[in-house]
Design a protein around this motif. Structure first.
Motif, mmCIF file in Angstrom:
data_model
loop_
_atom_site.group_PDB
_atom_site.id
_atom_site.type_symbol
_atom_site.label_atom_id
_atom_site.label_comp_id
_atom_site.label_asym_id
_atom_site.label_seq_id
_atom_site.Cartn_x
_atom_site.Cartn_y
_atom_site.Cartn_z
ATOM 1 N N THR A 54 46.906 35.362 38.402
ATOM 2 C CA THR A 54 47.466 34.375 39.336
ATOM 3 C C THR A 54 47.635 33.024 38.642
ATOM 4 O OG1 THR A 54 46.543 35.524 41.243
ATOM 5 C CG2 THR A 54 47.104 33.215 41.558
ATOM 6 N N GLN A 76 49.470 35.791 46.703
ATOM 7 C CA GLN A 76 48.467 36.857 46.843
ATOM 8 C C GLN A 76 48.016 36.940 48.302
ATOM 9 O OE1 GLN A 76 45.582 36.561 43.772
ATOM 10 N NE2 GLN A 76 44.434 38.362 44.417
ATOM 11 N N ASP A 109 52.819 38.371 43.694
ATOM 12 C CA ASP A 109 51.401 38.424 43.329
ATOM 13 C C ASP A 109 50.674 39.393 44.264
ATOM 14 O OD1 ASP A 109 48.897 38.000 42.318
ATOM 15 O OD2 ASP A 109 48.895 35.820 42.614
ATOM 16 N N GLU A 110 50.412 40.568 43.764
ATOM 17 C CA GLU A 110 49.728 41.639 44.515
ATOM 18 C C GLU A 110 50.337 41.905 45.900
ATOM 19 O OE1 GLU A 110 45.584 42.167 44.251
ATOM 20 O OE2 GLU A 110 45.363 40.826 42.541
#
Ligand code: ATP
Ligand code: MG
Length: 259
Positions: free
Chosen positions: A46, A88, A175-176
């Protein structure tokens, strides 16, 4: 500019006090490439994203986009240039309806400026046809008037990706995007990403390589701030350094695989 180096990361380091979260990483990402980034919790994924998107300045190094040094540009300036991300933890406006979240992104992407109060006062003038097309395309029409906070995490992820895609970005960074989703929801998000292959560069962080193996051409592996390996997905996954430092295989296990 040729298409070879759309985004070039040059010797980027990020320190938080004594901690080196990102350790001297260099990477080149090409136009329309699909690249995965894997690494354990706290590996620095991240933070690396934050440096590319402008949310953190690097302690050292440079970020070059289309031949221009963007290291000191703000996130908003980078969004205008075509670098758009999802977070995320989802970053939708949960008090607003699904429709209004999309309207907001649409307005921002078309006006490229403005304080949120100005945005809201002008939002009424938006031509909603395109927004409804988006809702349809992402299977969100039935949720248009629901408060975003009340829809499922999977639906919110899809909405967030739709909000990013409304900018028609050159680089979509995720991000994820699968975190906390069911297998069915993951497949829905994957489907959207597959539809975007060849249209834009996709850079995706994921813990489990199995989820993105089919999607990505290249993969990067981070361990404790270092990018230990980057390149063609299967080659990287089979490399000794990844087996040793990411999979944590010992010499015996590695010898067995090679036998
Ligand atoms: N703002 C910050 N201040 C201090 N330390 C930070 C900050 N942001 C991240 N870190 C630290 O930097 C390291 C890398 O964190 P980062 O969030 O980039 O990892 P990650 O690979 O994304 O992990 P995860 O898979 O859990 O999301 C961690 O040790 C984290 O605690
Ligand atoms: Mg992270």
């Amino acid at each position: 500019m040729n298409d070879e180096g759309l985004l070039t990361i040059k010797n980027v380091t990020k320190r938080f006090g004594p901690l080196v979260a990102v350790d001297n990483i260099s990477l080149e990402i090409k136009k329309n490439e699909v690249v995965g980034l894997i690494g354990a919790n706290g590996a620095g994924k991240t933070t690396f994203f934050n440096i590319i998107t402008g949310h953190y300045p690097p302690t050292e190094g440079a970020v070059i986009y289309k031949g221009q040094d963007i290291t000191r540009l703000s996130p908003a300036e980078r969004v205008e240039m075509g670098i758009v991300r999802t977070f995320q933890l989802t970053a939708t406006f949960n008090e607003l309806s699904v429709l209004d979240n999309l309207r907001l992104s649409y307005f921002k992407s078309h006006r490229k400026s403005g304080l949120s109060n100005i945005i809201f006062s002008k939002m009424k003038n938006i031509d909603d046809d395109e927004i409804y097309e988006y809702l349809e395309k992402f299977n969100l029409s039935h949720l248009a008037h629901k408060k975003t906070g009340s829809i499922s995490l999977g639906e919110r992820r899809v909405l967030e990706i739709a909000m990013a895609l409304i900018y028609n970005p050159q680089i979509l960074m995720l991000d994820e995007p699968f975190a906390g989703l069911s297998e069915k929801e993951i497949d829905e998000v994957l489907e959207i990403l597959y539809q975007n292959v060849g249209q834009r560069t996709i850079f995706i962080v994921e813990h489990k390589v199995s989820k993105i193996e089919g999607l990505v051409q290249d993969i990067c592996v981070m361990v404790e701030g270092e990018m230990i390996c980057a390149g063609e997905c299967q080659t990287v996954l089979k490399s000794d350094i990844v087996r040793e430092r990411y999979w944590k295989m010992d010499a015996k296990e590695m010898a067995k695989i090679k036998a």
